[in-house]
Design a protein around this motif. Structure first.
Motif, mmCIF file in Angstrom:
data_model
loop_
_atom_site.group_PDB
_atom_site.id
_atom_site.type_symbol
_atom_site.label_atom_id
_atom_site.label_comp_id
_atom_site.label_asym_id
_atom_site.label_seq_id
_atom_site.Cartn_x
_atom_site.Cartn_y
_atom_site.Cartn_z
ATOM 1 N N TRP A 1 -9.855 -11.559 -8.401
ATOM 2 C CA TRP A 1 -9.562 -10.248 -8.980
ATOM 3 C C TRP A 1 -10.540 -9.993 -10.121
ATOM 4 O O TRP A 1 -10.782 -10.872 -10.962
ATOM 5 C CB TRP A 1 -8.132 -10.226 -9.493
ATOM 6 C CG TRP A 1 -7.684 -8.898 -10.045
ATOM 7 C CD1 TRP A 1 -7.086 -7.890 -9.365
ATOM 8 C CD2 TRP A 1 -7.784 -8.455 -11.405
ATOM 9 N NE1 TRP A 1 -6.805 -6.838 -10.203
ATOM 10 C CE2 TRP A 1 -7.226 -7.170 -11.471
ATOM 11 C CE3 TRP A 1 -8.301 -9.033 -12.564
ATOM 12 C CZ2 TRP A 1 -7.165 -6.442 -12.656
ATOM 13 C CZ3 TRP A 1 -8.238 -8.302 -13.739
ATOM 14 C CH2 TRP A 1 -7.677 -7.020 -13.783
ATOM 15 N N PRO B 1 -1.379 -9.436 -12.398
ATOM 16 C CA PRO B 1 -0.383 -8.583 -13.088
ATOM 17 C C PRO B 1 -0.331 -8.810 -14.595
ATOM 18 O O PRO B 1 -0.160 -7.848 -15.361
ATOM 19 C CB PRO B 1 0.940 -8.988 -12.415
ATOM 20 C CG PRO B 1 0.540 -9.464 -11.057
ATOM 21 C CD PRO B 1 -0.774 -10.152 -11.255
ATOM 22 N N THR C 1 2.622 3.263 -8.558
ATOM 23 C CA THR C 1 2.106 1.965 -8.148
ATOM 24 C C THR C 1 0.592 1.912 -8.304
ATOM 25 O O THR C 1 0.043 0.911 -8.779
ATOM 26 C CB THR C 1 2.496 1.686 -6.689
ATOM 27 O OG1 THR C 1 3.918 1.783 -6.549
ATOM 28 C CG2 THR C 1 2.050 0.306 -6.269
ATOM 29 N N ASP D 1 -6.924 1.087 -0.629
ATOM 30 C CA ASP D 1 -5.764 0.569 -1.348
ATOM 31 C C ASP D 1 -4.645 1.607 -1.427
ATOM 32 O O ASP D 1 -3.459 1.252 -1.379
ATOM 33 C CB ASP D 1 -6.172 0.121 -2.751
ATOM 34 C CG ASP D 1 -7.160 -1.030 -2.707
ATOM 35 O OD1 ASP D 1 -7.015 -1.878 -1.823
ATOM 36 O OD2 ASP D 1 -8.068 -1.065 -3.556
ATOM 37 N N ARG E 1 -1.599 -0.659 -10.691
ATOM 38 C CA ARG E 1 -2.580 -1.586 -10.120
ATOM 39 C C ARG E 1 -3.985 -1.350 -10.641
ATOM 40 O O ARG E 1 -4.823 -2.240 -10.572
ATOM 41 C CB ARG E 1 -2.569 -1.482 -8.591
ATOM 42 C CG ARG E 1 -1.278 -1.974 -7.960
ATOM 43 C CD ARG E 1 -1.425 -2.130 -6.468
ATOM 44 N NE ARG E 1 -0.176 -2.594 -5.866
ATOM 45 C CZ ARG E 1 -0.033 -2.902 -4.582
ATOM 46 N NH1 ARG E 1 -1.074 -2.802 -3.773
ATOM 47 N NH2 ARG E 1 1.127 -3.310 -4.114
#
Length: 688
Positions: free
Chosen positions: A601, A655, A122, A313, A126
């Motif tokens: 982002w 994403p 993950t 995170d 990311r």
């Protein structure tokens, strides 16, 4: 998918490196295979983005028992023996061609657990990185002697004492947080700690209480702090409450054997509580119940190695995947966590408003000071700060926080105030000590005869005063008073309660018995006026950390010196009012108006000018994504040809942008482009 045996022709290996999947007819003279699940799915540490996927091998019969999921392997890949991890074993292979056999099992220890693998995958997704890069951060190098010396079965654990609950009585939602964690629930909280000089109520005791509640519920704990000094305080609090040997410490200061031994204790279930720096965030704690981080705004928690994940995170991802509680604490609240609070990902845990248990904060150099003392009100050590220090020395020690280390770290022309630069590399000139010649801070050359290029003056003046020069000035101003310096290379852990002057750089402030009688925050402008996005948030974080060491109520005073007077400064106002939540909310709203992170982002791409331009053209970005730049790189150690570009988009589009970034990196890797393009998601705020 499988690499071929080295006996096959070299063109097949070249095809594999280019990303193709070679195939060959099966042969009957292969090794004797394992009777059950003969296919091994392996992560091969190639370091190449286009080969960041699992490969299939066959398990020889002699490795059947040793080759278990999670163990370290050696496999043949592209004509070389490379490292790998066994992910799983299957009955059937997806690849239709012949599979190469495993070379050997390096260690039977299942170091890569399924949960660690899920977290690392993950994080790699990311941060647009590769799984191998994250695994190197999560799993320490093997130490064979440590594996053999540590018993496989854990000893019987001591009974965990009950938490006192006293540190959490000071917060509105504190008792509820402690109760929910003790009941086995998994809340997510943003905790703004209230400063205190009572060790039984301070933040290490509060986190130790959460750890005790979690352990009593039958679950494990991970506590992360930004540096070794904070870890020392947590370690001492846990040892006092749990006893020796009931938790382990993970940090970069440990040697290879000590670190691997501590990590193995966690993996094998000898202990269920871990405290450490950012590497501890990946600790394979069994039945994880609590992930807590102290001072998540500290840049030491940002990983300096690819793919550059932030510890905050990593902990959030683990909490989500493993169903654990998440507590992010500090004397301030970071802006990213404020965004999480607004989105409902965390709940706030704060103390009731009031200043009776806080030190008094005054700002030197206002109009009243100027009218009373004239230019001395804006000196390096203003008259109000000098008076506060003199009065406080009768009651106890005085802390002086200086934002810059060294003697005179910045110089300028005496006549026209132009910054003094090196004639060779144009780096800033500094003075190491009194009576010495200026030295370049970049190339180290000594400036023999300075001549200002603007006015041809040969005289220099100080622009910024460092900690060593400040200590000299204070020694002359307060003769006979003991003087301590704490900074890079000479950090002092604690001082007593006797009168003394302590000069420290941010983050190196020693603890004082009973707290400091006064704290002087010098050269506020040097922190506030830095041309970076996080200047005010970082300044408030450093100030509150120093102010928290000061005695509460009328016995303690904090003096802010050198604050800009041309306008109201939010960081100064937040310190005077002690309103970190108000400041974080204001900062987030302003960034949202300007479309700055964390409201948007952001990813940073760096590389040579031509290569970066090609990479940007290859990106298949959605319409909502925006490219800013490219512009010359801001990193001083980069070559002159290095440039950077920023990608900005709303979070729902991120994403798709990450998919485009991974595809671009894989394509460039497959084509064997010599110039590499660095990708950094959520880049360092000091470079924005």
């Amino acid at each position: 998918m499988s690499p071929q045996e080295p006996a096959q022709a070299a063109p097949e290996q070249l095809a594999l490196l280019r990303g193709a999947v070679p195939s060959a007819p099966p042969r009957d003279d292969g090794p004797q295979l394992a009777p059950t699940r003969p296919v091994a799915v392996v992560h091969v540490d190639t370091g190449l983005p286009h080969l960041d996927r699992p490969f299939e091998y066959v398990v020889p019969a002699e490795l059947d028992e040793a080759a278990q999921p999670g163990c370290r392997l050696k496999v043949r890949f592209a004509g070389k023996d490379v490292d790998g991890y066994l992910l799983e074993r299957r009955d059937q292979a997806e690849h239709t061609g012949r599979l190469a056999p495993l070379r050997r099992v390096v260690s039977t220890e299942p170091v890569l657990t399924p949960r660690t693998l899920a977290v690392c995958r993950t994080i790699a997704e990311r941060y647009a990185g590769t799984l191998g890069d994250v695994l190197r951060l999560a799993i320490p190098p093997r130490h064979a002697r440590a594996e053999k010396a540590l018993p496989l079965e854990p000893a019987e654990r001591a009974r965990t004492p009950e938490p006192t609950g006293a540190p959490w009585q000071r917060y509105v939602a504190g008792p509820a947080l402690l109760t929910r964690i003790g009941a086995g629930e998994s809340p997510a909280a943003s905790w703004i700690a209230r400063p205190t000089t009572d060790p039984a109520l301070d933040w290490p005791a509060a986190l130790a209480d959460l750890a005790l509640a979690t352990l009593r519920s039958g679950r494990g704990v991970v506590l992360v702090a930004p540096d070794g000094r904070d870890v020392d305080r947590l370690d001492a609090a846990l040892t006092q409450r749990l006893g020796a040997g009931q938790h382990v410490r993970l940090g970069a200061e440990q040697g290879p054997q000590a670190r691997y031994t501590a990590w193995l204790k966690v993996l094998r279930g000898h202990v269920r509580c871990v405290v450490g720096t950012r590497a501890a965030a990946y600790a394979p704690v069994q039945d994880l119940g609590l992930l807590a981080c102290w001072d998540d705004g500290d840049d030491a928690l940002s990983e300096p190695r690819a793919p550059y994940p932030h510890t905050r995170d990593v902990l959030a991802v683990r909490a989500e995947l493993e169903g654990a509680a998440l507590v992010l604490g500090g004397f301030t609240r970071s802006v990213p966590v404020q965004a999480w609070l607004g989105a409902g990902r965390v709940r706030g845990v704060e103390a009731p408003r009031g200043r009776s248990d806080l030190p008094r904060v005054v700002v030197a150099g206002d109009d009243i000071d100027i009218e009373r003392t004239g230019p001395a009100a804006r000196a390096h050590l203003p008259s109000r700060a000098w008076e506060a220090a003199r009065a406080a020395l009768a009651r106890g020690p005085v802390l002086v926080q200086v934002p810059r280390r060294g003697y005179l770290p910045a110089l300028s022309c005496q006549r026209c105030r132009t910054p003094a630069r090196c004639a060779h590399c144009h780096g800033p000139l500094a003075l190491d000590a009194a009576g010495r010649r200026p030295v370049c801070r970049w190339c180290g050359r000594v400036e023999g005869a300075f001549c200002c290029p603007e006015c041809e003056s040969t005289q220099l003046r100080s622009t910024v005063v460092g900690a060593r020069r400040t200590a000299e000035e204070l020694g002359r101003a307060f003769p006979g008073v003991p003087l301590h310096r704490s900074g890079a290379g000479e950090v002092v852990d604690d001082v007593g309660s006797a009168p003394a002057l302590v000069v420290a750089t941010p983050g190196a402030e020693p603890l004082a018995d009973g707290g400091y009688a006064a704290t002087l925050l010098l050269d506020a402008w040097a922190l506030l006026e830095r041309p970076v996005l996080e200047a005010q948030a970082e300044t408030l974080r450093r100030w509150t950390a120093a102010a928290a060491l000061t005695r509460p109520g009328p016995d303690g005073v904090v003096v802010v010196c050198g604050a800009p007077s041309h306008a109201t400064v939010p960081a100064v106002e937040a310190l005077v009012r002690w309103a970190p939540a108000w400041f974080a909310d204001r900062e987030l709203r302003e960034r949202a108006e300007l479309q700055l992170p964390p409201a948007q982002w952001v990813a940073e791409l760096t590389g040579p000018r031509l290569a970066l331009a090609d990479a940007l053209r290859e990106l298949d970005l959605p319409g909502e994504a925006e490219v800013l730049g490219p512009l010359p790189s801001l990193r001083r150690d980069d070559a002159g040809d290095q440039q950077r570009a920023l990608l900005r988009c709303p979070y729902p589009v991120a994403p798709d942008v990450l998919t485009a970034l991974r595809s671009m990196r894989a394509a460039r890797s497959a084509h064997k482009e010599l110039a590499s393009i660095g990708v950094r998601v959520d880049p360092d705020p000091s470079l924005l």
